[in-house]
Design an enzyme around this catalytic site. Structure first.
Site, short mmCIF file in Angstrom:
data_model
loop_
_atom_site.label_atom_id
_atom_site.label_comp_id
_atom_site.label_asym_id
_atom_site.label_seq_id
_atom_site.Cartn_x
_atom_site.Cartn_y
_atom_site.Cartn_z
N SER A 143 -19.69 11.78 59.38
CA SER A 143 -18.75 11.93 58.27
C SER A 143 -17.67 12.92 58.68
CB SER A 143 -19.50 12.47 57.04
OG SER A 143 -18.61 12.92 56.03
N TYR A 168 -25.46 17.92 52.86
CA TYR A 168 -24.92 16.67 53.40
C TYR A 168 -24.21 16.94 54.72
CZ TYR A 168 -21.86 12.55 53.70
OH TYR A 168 -21.19 11.43 54.13
#
Length: 250
Positions: A139, A152
């Site tokens: 990401s 995350y």
């Protein structure tokens, strides 16, 4: 002979879009997801596209279920050529010290442990068969620091380490492993995140030089390229797909 891909999180979003993109190249797909309805819908669309596809329900945080999706894929298709190690969740969007330990455990279980288990069992098949290609989903939060997504972000930074270290160990055995680092993309997961944190969408769009979110189809094009034979000498890399978002921050 058609190639075979395993895609986790293939019931929607990046997983489904990549499955449909690979179907254009006549790749048969093992659709893995915890969502039966979404997974079966992806299989339906793949079969309509003219390739063979099966759905395997799995909670990727459980190693026995990961081993099962690998075994079922090999039993049905005979091999695994490509692996899009993609299943993941974002979390609530709260600051880290306001996060419950149960949420931390869930994110780590799916995003990190699920990815490790997937590579452990899929790569075993690939190395035995002479090689294969893996793309791990990192990401933009895996290449820079971002607030509201600490756990995350930690798991997505781990995808970068996983990618590079696997290449160090197994490139000699025919394994190619790369990662993608998408910025904010119009997937169901991201849409839900922005619905729960409405102030963040405008901030995200304003921070992207191209002034828009990415699309799943744009990400799928990159994943398909990295998995196919056209990318034989790209190994251990992290491809940012973010409209320039992280280029202004690192």
């Amino acid at each position: 002979m058609s190639k075979v891909a395993v895609i986790t999180g293939a019931g929607s979003g990046l997983g489904r879009s990549t499955a449909l993109r690979l179907a254009e190249d006549n790749v048969n797909i093992s659709v893995v997801d915890i969502d039966e309805e979404g997974g079966n819908e992806t299989v339906k669309q793949l079969k309509e596209a003219g390739v063979d596809a099966i759905f395997i329900k799995a909670d990727v945080s459980k190693p026995d279920e990961v081993k099962n999706y690998v075994d079922e894929t090999v039993n049905h298709f005979g091999t695994i050529d490509y692996f899009f190690n993609n299943a993941g969740i974002s979390g609530s969007g709260g600051y880290f010290l306001d996060t419950e330990v149960s949420e931390i455990e869930k994110i780590v279980g799916i995003n990190l442990m699920g990815a490790l288990y997937g590579v452990r069992y899929v790569a075993e098949v690939m190395v035995k068969n002479g090689g294969g290609a893996i793309v791990n989903t990192s990401s933009s939060a895996g290449v820079i620091g971002q607030d509201s997504v600490v756990t995350y972000s930690a798991t997505k930074h781990a995808m970068v380490g996983l990618t590079k270290s696997l290449v160090a160990e197994y490139a000699k055995d025919g394994l190619r492993v790369n990662a993608i680092a998408p910025g904010p993309t119009e997937t169901p997961m991201v849409k839900e995140f922005f619905e729960n944190n409405p102030n963040m969408k405008e901030s995200a769009e304003n921070g992207i030089p191209q002034k828009r979110l990415g699309t799943p189809e744009e990400v799928a094009e990159t994943v398909a390229f990295l998995l196919t034979s056209k990318a034989q000498y790209i190994n251990g890399d992290v491809i940012r797909i973010d409209g320039g978002f992280t280029s202004t921050k690192s």
